[in-house]
Design a protein around this motif. Structure first.
Motif, short mmCIF file in Angstrom:
data_model
loop_
_atom_site.label_atom_id
_atom_site.label_comp_id
_atom_site.label_asym_id
_atom_site.label_seq_id
_atom_site.Cartn_x
_atom_site.Cartn_y
_atom_site.Cartn_z
N PHE A 156 -105.30 102.00 3.27
CA PHE A 156 -105.75 101.14 4.37
C PHE A 156 -107.24 100.84 4.26
CE2 PHE A 156 -107.03 99.81 8.54
CZ PHE A 156 -106.01 98.93 8.87
N THR A 157 -107.58 99.55 4.23
CA THR A 157 -108.97 99.10 4.24
C THR A 157 -109.14 97.89 5.16
OG1 THR A 157 -108.56 97.71 2.29
CG2 THR A 157 -109.47 99.91 1.89
N GLU A 160 -109.54 96.88 12.35
CA GLU A 160 -108.98 97.64 13.46
C GLU A 160 -107.73 96.99 14.04
OE1 GLU A 160 -110.32 98.55 18.07
OE2 GLU A 160 -111.89 98.55 16.51
N ALA A 163 -104.70 97.82 12.02
CA ALA A 163 -104.39 99.24 12.19
C ALA A 163 -103.66 99.47 13.51
CB ALA A 163 -105.65 100.08 12.14
N PHE A 175 -104.67 106.72 4.05
CA PHE A 175 -106.05 106.57 3.60
C PHE A 175 -106.22 107.13 2.20
CE2 PHE A 175 -106.28 106.45 8.22
CZ PHE A 175 -107.08 105.33 8.41
N LEU A 179 -111.97 106.24 1.82
CA LEU A 179 -112.42 106.89 3.05
C LEU A 179 -113.66 107.74 2.81
CD1 LEU A 179 -111.32 107.29 6.07
CD2 LEU A 179 -110.55 109.52 5.27
N SER A 184 -118.14 103.44 3.93
CA SER A 184 -116.87 103.31 4.66
C SER A 184 -116.90 103.88 6.07
CB SER A 184 -115.74 103.99 3.86
OG SER A 184 -115.53 103.33 2.64
N ASN A 186 -117.01 102.34 8.91
CA ASN A 186 -116.09 101.63 9.81
C ASN A 186 -114.65 102.08 9.56
OD1 ASN A 186 -115.58 99.55 11.86
ND2 ASN A 186 -114.46 98.53 10.20
N LEU A 187 -114.32 102.34 8.31
CA LEU A 187 -112.98 102.84 8.00
C LEU A 187 -112.77 104.22 8.60
CD1 LEU A 187 -110.37 102.15 6.46
CD2 LEU A 187 -111.36 103.30 4.46
N ARG A 188 -113.79 105.06 8.56
CA ARG A 188 -113.67 106.39 9.18
C ARG A 188 -113.54 106.26 10.69
NH1 ARG A 188 -116.98 107.45 4.65
NH2 ARG A 188 -118.92 106.95 5.73
N ILE A 190 -112.01 103.81 12.21
CA ILE A 190 -110.62 103.43 12.43
C ILE A 190 -109.71 104.65 12.26
CG2 ILE A 190 -108.71 102.06 11.50
CD1 ILE A 190 -110.80 99.87 10.86
N ALA A 191 -110.00 105.48 11.27
CA ALA A 191 -109.18 106.68 11.05
C ALA A 191 -109.17 107.57 12.28
CB ALA A 191 -109.70 107.45 9.84
#
Length: 266
Positions: A156-157, A160, A163, A175, A179, A184, A186-188, A190-191
């Motif tokens: 996943f990249t 939001e 997701a 992920f 991650l 990253s 912003n990805l964290r 979202i996680a």
């Protein structure tokens, strides 16, 4: 134990000494790996690898880059091939608007065919989504309205919105080593928003090696590094992340726990 929910052990990168890569993964606590199909025409290769190693399983499907090459593949054919005892998923299929290696209408058509097979078999669909958030969300919502199916938004990249669409539809969010990258954050973020019962980890090996191996060939043993960062990101211990993601993977790839051991299949 950890499960690498997505790798490509059939790629030439692993041809020289595949047993060593599998052994390193097992020694690192990665008890199961799923080698993912990119071409239905090569299913025998994926199944053959899964037959060689008790810790390895496989999927059947066509990557969006090759969608135009396998438009004649039907949902029925996917269903039939998925009956192989080592096949635990459909895909990967999806939309990739970054490279556009296949016409977008072919990608969408292929994705819907794979969704139909996932719906019929009850096996999870492994979804590839890159720079196609709006179209992917629309197709998933439309198809889910026709009948429920299980799926993973792999590596996943995306944003939001996609997701949360996935979460709303009951999908898993997986992920990769991305991650762990410094860029990253912003990805964290979202996680941290994804419910724990929907989290998975993967390598997508041989690509996207996590820190501290970034720039090197990725391999299933490195999924440990992604799990460490997921633990830091979500504020739980590594052992807990391992437990959560393993339980999620076993629930998603449910066929793993229902297949007879290799030794019983002569």
């Amino acid at each position: 134990m950890l499960i690498d929910t997505h790798c490509h052990l059939d790629f030439p990168d692993f041809a020289e000494d595949l047993p060593a890569y599998v052994a390193r993964a097992e020694a690192a606590g990665v008890g199961r790996m799923v080698t993912i199909s990119t071409r239905v025409a090569r299913f025998a290769d994926y199944a053959g690898i899964a037959e060689r190693f008790p810790s390895v399983w496989c999927s059947v499907g066509t990557h969006p880059h090759q969608a135009h090459e396998e438009l004649d593949v039907t949902a029925g054919q996917l269903v039939a091939l998925s009956r192989h005892p080592r096949c635990v998923a459909i895909g990967e299929a999806g939309l990739d608007y970054h490279y556009d290696s296949s016409p977008r209408d072919a990608q969408a058509r292929g994705l819907r065919t794979h969704i139909a097979a996932a719906r019929e078999t009850g096996l999870p669909l492994v979804i590839h989504a890159r720079e196609a958030d709006d179209d992917m969300a629309a197709i998933l919502r439309e198809e889910m309205g026709k009948g429920a199916f299980s799926a993973i938004l792999h590596c996943f990249t995306a944003g939001e919105a996609l997701a949360m669409t996935g979460v709303d539809l009951g999908l898993y969010i997986s992920f990769s080593g991305i991650l762990t990258f410094k860029t990253s954050e912003n990805l964290r973020r979202i996680a941290r928003m994804v419910p724990r019962e929907r989290l998975l980890v993967e390598t997508d090996a041989p690509y996207l090696a996590p820190v501290p191996f970034r720039g090197k060939r990725n391999e299933p043993s490195y999924v440990v590094e992604t799990a460490k960062v997921l633990a830091e990101t979500t504020g739980v211990g590594f052992d807990e992340v391992a437990r959560i993601t393993t339980e999620n993977a076993r629930r998603c790839y449910w066929k793993m726990d229902h297949a007879a051991p290799l030794a019983q299949r002569a």
